[in-house]
Design an enzyme around this catalytic site. Sequence first.
Site, PDB file in Angstrom:
ATOM      1  N   GLY A 210      -1.621  15.958  -3.183  1.00 30.41           N
ATOM      2  CA  GLY A 210      -1.425  13.847  -3.180  1.00 30.41           C
ATOM      3  C   GLY A 210      -1.779  12.924  -4.524  1.00 30.41           C
ATOM      4  CG  ASN A 211      -0.918   9.276  -5.735  1.00 33.62           C
ATOM      5  OD1 ASN A 211      -1.699   8.625  -4.844  1.00 33.62           O
ATOM      6  ND2 ASN A 211       0.850   9.996  -5.504  1.00 33.62           N
ATOM      7  CE1 TYR A 212      -8.644  11.806  -7.216  1.00 35.20           C
ATOM      8  CE2 TYR A 212      -7.645  11.476  -9.277  1.00 35.20           C
ATOM      9  CZ  TYR A 212      -8.257  12.128  -8.381  1.00 35.20           C
ATOM     10  OH  TYR A 212      -9.011  13.324  -8.703  1.00 35.20           O
ATOM     11  CB  SER A 213      -2.655   5.428  -3.952  1.00 31.10           C
ATOM     12  OG  SER A 213      -1.872   4.316  -3.328  1.00 31.10           O
ATOM     13  CB  ALA A 279       1.115   6.162  -6.169  1.00 30.40           C
TER      14      ALA A 279
END
Length: 401
Positions: A210-213, A279
């Site tokens: 995943g990512n930090y969005s 994102a």
Amino acid sequence: MTAIKGKHIILGITGGIAAYKSAMLVRLLVKAGAEVQVVMTPNAKEFITPVTLSTLSGKPVISEFFTANTGEWHSHVDLGLWADAMIVAPATASTIAKMANGVADNMLVTTYLSAKAPVFVAPAMDLDMMAHPSTVRNISLLRSYGNHIIEAQSGELASHLTGKGRMEEPERIVEVLEAYFSGNCDYKGKHVLITAGPTYERIDPVRFIGNYSSGKMGYAIAGEAASRGATVTLVSGPVSIPAPADSAISVVRVESARQMLDACENVFPDADVAIMCAAVADYAPASPSDIKIKREGNEPPEIRLVKNPDIARTLGEKKHEGQILVGFALETDHEGDNAVAKMKSKNLDMIVLNSLRDAGAGFSTDTNKVTVFTADGRTLPFPLKDKHEVAGDILDTILSL
Ligand code: PMT
């Protein structure tokens, strides 16, 4: 000023130095033809007298549940039903916290909880109180209930410190109300598709890429578009922000890029504008495991990745005459060149660049610093702003296309 004429407005005033500006606010509202009922917290009376406000509004000010000498009860329920709008200006950190959490220990908060009309909240406080995580969370809670936040401005504060916390000027508050009542909604009749948040790509039932969005930027655009009259479909990856209470916003929850693509392809044919703020993970595990990958007795797994679909590019290929497709570019280097290249290769009409090299911009922050590039060749740099204000700038620029 015509739309405010004849409207019943409750003006809630709380105990902060900006309460002196409320006198001007009453005057402007009355001048615009509104009937104004002032409701003050007991602390507000330390900053401005009820006599000033009752003289300007032409109505006795309400502060307590009962009038002391007659025992007359002030019905917060009737007041809440009477109002066409309620404004809380200035709104202190303490009143915002009470409103966010339903602490009905004074006439103002009780009236707020009974109000059926739209509520506009104009915070005013010192910069550190404004930036405190509890205030940020409470304001975001108020927003999620459908209240309209009239952002505090930056400048010199009563403490002589400089920062964000000045109550918006009364003239501007009246303009916001005027725009609301005049239905001056420049996105009325428009269907706006917005993607927000990250995507999660499963490795196994407990792990993902995943990512930090956080979803804050996309949700801010959705809220702003709805308040400007749009019907919004918000395709959201996994975020912890509560679903917006605004009935003009339909939320479609997805987890992976593939699910996000499916949801967008369903909605896009009917959308006038699509804003790709999510994102999206560029890669996903080729063969996610159905069971938890065990650590004991195993070497670290090698996870083969495959490319995810590019949602913006897919929509860009399907875009028909009259549709506007907007992308975001999150960059760490060669920002402008990369953003313009993405706009061209994905057939976008506009791209919003944010760089992780700018403090306060990008993932998870409440602020963002963007530069907008349009396909007709314009470059529009904006300063660091609250994400809700950035949302307004993006929607303004879309209208200029
Ligand atoms: O959610 P917040 O915490 O508030 O953070 C906001 C944000 C930083 C996520 C947001 O402002 C932002 O920059 N979103 C786009 C992030 C991104 O994926 O950028 P990109 O440069 O990798 O992608 C370019 C564009 O293609 C984007 O519009 C993206 O949505 C889209 N894309 C990318 C990959 C993919 N597989 N499909 C896509 O549609």
